[in-house]
Design an enzyme around this catalytic site. Structure first.
Site, mmCIF file in Angstrom:
data_model
loop_
_atom_site.group_PDB
_atom_site.id
_atom_site.type_symbol
_atom_site.label_atom_id
_atom_site.label_comp_id
_atom_site.label_asym_id
_atom_site.label_seq_id
_atom_site.Cartn_x
_atom_site.Cartn_y
_atom_site.Cartn_z
ATOM 1 N N ASP A 391 0.828 -1.206 0.000
ATOM 2 C CA ASP A 391 0.000 0.000 0.000
ATOM 3 C C ASP A 391 0.869 1.266 0.000
ATOM 4 O O ASP A 391 2.063 1.209 0.282
ATOM 5 C CB ASP A 391 -0.879 -0.041 1.257
ATOM 6 C CG ASP A 391 -2.146 0.791 1.114
ATOM 7 O OD1 ASP A 391 -2.245 1.568 0.152
ATOM 8 O OD2 ASP A 391 -3.042 0.657 1.977
ATOM 9 N N ASP A 452 -10.930 4.132 -0.916
ATOM 10 C CA ASP A 452 -11.445 3.191 0.081
ATOM 11 C C ASP A 452 -12.970 3.199 0.116
ATOM 12 O O ASP A 452 -13.599 4.253 0.081
ATOM 13 C CB ASP A 452 -10.951 3.574 1.485
ATOM 14 C CG ASP A 452 -9.470 3.353 1.661
ATOM 15 O OD1 ASP A 452 -8.763 3.204 0.646
ATOM 16 O OD2 ASP A 452 -9.016 3.328 2.816
HETATM 17 C C1 9PG Z 1 -4.781 1.123 6.010
HETATM 18 C C2 9PG Z 1 -5.623 1.514 4.818
HETATM 19 C C3 9PG Z 1 -6.289 0.307 4.141
HETATM 20 C C4 9PG Z 1 -6.978 0.753 2.869
HETATM 21 C C5 9PG Z 1 -5.993 1.443 1.969
HETATM 22 C C6 9PG Z 1 -5.363 2.616 2.691
HETATM 23 O O1 9PG Z 1 -5.119 9.429 4.669
HETATM 24 N N1 9PG Z 1 -5.401 8.986 3.526
HETATM 25 O O2 9PG Z 1 -5.526 9.711 2.556
HETATM 26 C C7 9PG Z 1 -5.634 7.582 3.389
HETATM 27 C C8 9PG Z 1 -5.965 7.065 2.139
HETATM 28 C C9 9PG Z 1 -6.197 5.720 2.027
HETATM 29 C C10 9PG Z 1 -6.086 4.892 3.109
HETATM 30 C C11 9PG Z 1 -5.757 5.404 4.341
HETATM 31 C C12 9PG Z 1 -5.530 6.758 4.476
HETATM 32 O O3 9PG Z 1 -6.369 3.553 2.976
HETATM 33 O O4 9PG Z 1 -6.594 1.866 0.786
HETATM 34 O O5 9PG Z 1 -7.540 -0.363 2.177
HETATM 35 O O6 9PG Z 1 -5.339 -0.677 3.840
HETATM 36 O O7 9PG Z 1 -4.752 2.173 3.896
HETATM 37 O O8 9PG Z 1 -4.202 2.228 6.597
#
Ligand code: 9PG
Length: 740
Positions: A391, A452
């Site tokens: 990720d 997500d």
């Molecule tokens: C775990 C998650 C999950 C999820 C992923 C990802 O802060 N943000 O912009 C942000 C974006 C996506 C995100 C988390 C934070 O999700 O897509 O399935 O694995 O990380 O932290």
């Protein structure tokens, strides 16, 4: 400006679009000076101080391929900035630009993607530094009014003039197609990221494919076919489509070993055909410290959990964000020199992870690559993990200075992903997430293609198209459906089916829409509920999406509506064919929707129509179905089955795709008046088989696996019987001719 004095050439298609006054351009530095080299003629080398460039053209069926070859000719290196393999006025599509639809492909997994209407779009650029860092890798102060599509775009002037511009290679440079309506400009640009080209050295830009045609969706599918064949070499699209359970969207990082074990037990007890147990974010003490397990949550470490997963016959999946090092991590403390640097020598922040800055690892640094390999080898060896969700991959492509000054952002990222792939082996499943799409192709098996999913339909924290929400996740899952099975297997993100309450705000129609769209798209299918506490009435929805068909429905109106409303899956078997349409109401109010056979592209004829979620037979049509009360966020899943003059299978309720996975065979024996339906599905599930019975026949009896079974006739000409399916079943209905 060093310009070659030749007329600008034209790229044109007979009876189709034309690109006039086209050129190529290279921006670079030699010594202190910034140079612009313009090329207006194919195959003729053009020289500027310290650099020679050649613009290559190749004719291919229905189009052209364009790229640039660059060679450093001086005594000292040149610094390469950008290479425009095509630049000029916007093409002539025979209609004013404001009427166009432009496929705007976002940079990475979570970036908004859809066919944007040049007038009246849903798109709004949040304009924040965070948004730029995550979604606009080529942002410049002149971005206002510019449409930038990463890697590929389709320009469409309704009703039937479309031009695709898509790079068919992607390993070496990030590439975007820029369109500016004001002042009319179209540029296909490869980003060379200030890399050094040493004296005598050469490089090639990515190859741009141009193709014109009447059907923009077909063009996009054709492009994905080409890229899949050439770059992914079909390597990543084989094997069964993963199913599983993921910790994230119920526990959000708070999950403990016990939570995992209890869900594992529930999966076994409920006979759920979910293969991968994915331990998402939260088991580690910090991003980067992947073997430093949080002992409050996993008191005995990862091994016993891994062991239990394997003992239950499932696969262990592990989440990581491999290209980040939290500011608070042991990794960063031990190796402060492993990060990408800014011009002042400070570590570049890749992203801020739930409040903690995570520095971007420099994946051109041999020590970083060795550490990555070791990390993933250990996860495979010590935990037995066979599914890896990697990720926040965009961190490796953050701009900055790297150990290898000749590596572009795309190459840096790719080296990192290559190291991981080498470590886990070809038989493990690699799922990209938060990932710039192009550079990952051929290395990942699966790719998250949207933001997500969320317990809320509309976003609740921020209101932009990249924010977590079911609506945003579904939009990208649909608009990037043409990538599935061509570039990789699409991951539309998790399916949530739990009851509405403190942990889920989706109403029944919204949950069914999520289920329907995921099932119709045929990609990865992972659940993320707390299964021991789920109501049995909700598990049936999960079962109806399993297993994935592997085949994606087509978003028929991708270029008509920014939020596509019509998905169509065609199913063809040697014993019959049918169509399953998902018709989505994105509005927050009830509407009336007319579904025309012609809009679905069905062959003319008479069709039985079945309204899947309502379990209602809508009769026969040769024209259209009217949904008078199409509720907010409801997806009407409509089956269209050609009318037959003998008893026939209408549908089953075991799967949204209504026979595509669970019906193995269907035979009619006219002599004996027997209709035999073979059923097979993993797990254990109650469902119904619906048959159509023309007036000349009447039903005598139904037998399931030889035993007589009750049946009802819910309406004249219909027969319905329920059964518990565990593995296989043979369903036989007997009929006799009616006396006249
Ligand atoms: C775990 C998650 C999950 C999820 C992923 C990802 O802060 N943000 O912009 C942000 C974006 C996506 C995100 C988390 C934070 O999700 O897509 O399935 O694995 O990380 O932290």
């Amino acid at each position: 400006m060093d310009t070659h004095p030749v007329d600008h050439p034209t790229l044109s298609w007979p009876g189709g679009p034309a690109l006039r006054q086209v050129a190529a351009a290279v921006r670079y530095r030699f010594g202190e000076a910034l140079h612009n080299l313009t090329l207006t003629e194919p195959d003729r080398p053009v020289a500027g101080p310290g650099l020679q460039a050649v613009w290559r053209w190749e004719s291919v069926p229905n189009g052209y391929r364009l790229w640039l070859e660059l060679t450093a000719t001086g005594e000292t290196p040149v610094t390469l900035e950008t290479a425009d393999v095509l630049t000029g006025p916007a093409p002539d599509l025979g209609a004013p630009m404001l009427t166009w639809r432009v496929y705007q492909n976002g940079w990475q997994s979570w970036s908004p993607t859809f066919a944007r209407h040049l007038e009246g779009t849903i798109y709004a650029d949040p304009g924040t530094p965070e948004y730029r860092a995550a979604h606009q890798p080529h942002w410049e102060p002149d971005y206002d009014g510019l449409i930038s599509s990463e890697w590929v775009t389709v320009l469409f002037a309704p009703p039937a003039r479309a031009l695709l511009l898509g790079f068919v290679t992607a390993k070496d440079q990030l590439a975007e197609i820029r369109l500016r309506s004001e002042g009319s400009e179209l540029t296909a640009r490869c980003h060379l990221d200030s890399v050094l080209l040493s004296p005598g050295a050469s490089l090639r830009t990515e190859v741009l494919h141009l193709e014109a045609g009447p059907d923009p969706l077909r063009l996009l599918e054709t492009w994905a076919d080409l890229v899949g064949r050439d770059v992914a070499q079909d390597s990543s699209c084989t094997g069964p489509i993963p199913t599983g359970w993921c910790t994230w969207y119920y526990f959000y990082g708070e999950n403990t070993a016990d939570d995992v074990l209890e869900n594992l037990r529930a999966i076994t007890d409920y006979h759920l055909p979910l293969d991968v147990i994915l331990i998402d974010d939260g088991y580690q003490t910090a991003i980067g410290d992947w073997f430093s397990i949080n002992l409050d949550k996993f008191p005995d470490g990862m091994e016993p959990v891994a062991e239990a997963v394997r003992a239950a016959g499932r696969q262990l999946g592990i989440w990581t964000a491999p290209f980040g090092a939290a500011a608070t991590s042991e990794l960063f403390a031990a190796h402060p020199d492993w990060t990408v640097r800014d011009d002042d020598g400070n570590p570049v922040v890749g992203w801020v992870h739930w409040g903690v800055p995570c520095y971007a690892l420099d994946t051109t640094h041999p020590e970083v690559l060795a550490w990555l390999e070791e990390t993933f080898r250990r996860m495979r060896r010590e935990w037995g993990a066979t599914f890896f969700k990697i990720d926040f991959l965009f961190a490796a492509a953050r701009p900055g200075r790297r150990h290898d000054p000749t590596a572009t952002r795309a190459q840096a990222l790719r080296r990192g992903v290559e190291a991981i792939r080498a470590a886990i082996g070809d038989d493990a499943f690699l799922l990209g997430c938060g990932a710039p799409l192009g550079p990952c192709i051929g290395l990942v098996d699966g790719m998250r293609i949207g933001t997500d999913v969320d317990p809320n339909w509309h976003p609740i924290f921020r209101y932009d198209l990249s924010a977590a929400s079911t609506e945003n996740a579904l939009r990208n899952a649909i608009t990037r459906a043409p990538f599935h099975n061509r570039l990789w297997l699409n991951d539309p993100d998790c399916l949530l089916v739990r009851q509405r309450g403190p942990d889920l705000d989706l109403v029944l129609n919204e949950m069914r829409t999520l289920t329907a769209v995921i099932a119709l798209l045929g990609g990865l299918t992972l659940n993320s509920d707390n299964l021991p506490f789920i109501r049995p009435g909700r598990l049936k929805y999960l079962r109806q999406a399993l297993p994935p068909t592997g085949v994606s429905a087509r978003p028929l109106d991708l270029f008509e509506h920014e939020m596509p409303r019509r998905l169509l899956l065609s199913v063809e078997r040697d014993w019959g064919c049918w169509w399953v349409a998902g018709v989505i109401n994105w509005e927050d109010r009830t509407v009336q929707t007319t579904v025309r056979l012609a809009d679905l592209g069905l062959p003319p004829g008479r069709y039985h129509v079945f309204h899947y979620w309502r379990r209602r037979y809508l009769g026969v049509t040769d024209d259209a179905v009217v949904l008078t009360r199409h509720q907010p966020h409801e997806t009407a899943v409509l089956l269209f089955k050609p009318v037959s003059d003998r008893p026939d299978l209408l549908t089953t309720t075991f799967h949204v795709c209504q026979g595509a996975v669970e019906v193995t065979d269907c035979r009619w024996d006219e002599e004996a008046g027997l209709l035999r339906v073979g059923l097979e599905k993993a797990g254990q599930q109650f469902g119904e088989v619906w048959l159509t019975v023309p007036p000349s026949w009447e039903a005598v009896e139904v037998r399931v696996d030889g035993r007589r079974s009750p049946w009802v006739s819910p309406a004249p000409g219909l027969l319905r019987a329920g059964l518990m399916l565990e593995g296989r079943a043979e369903f036989i209905a007997t009929f006799r001719k009616r006396e006249r």
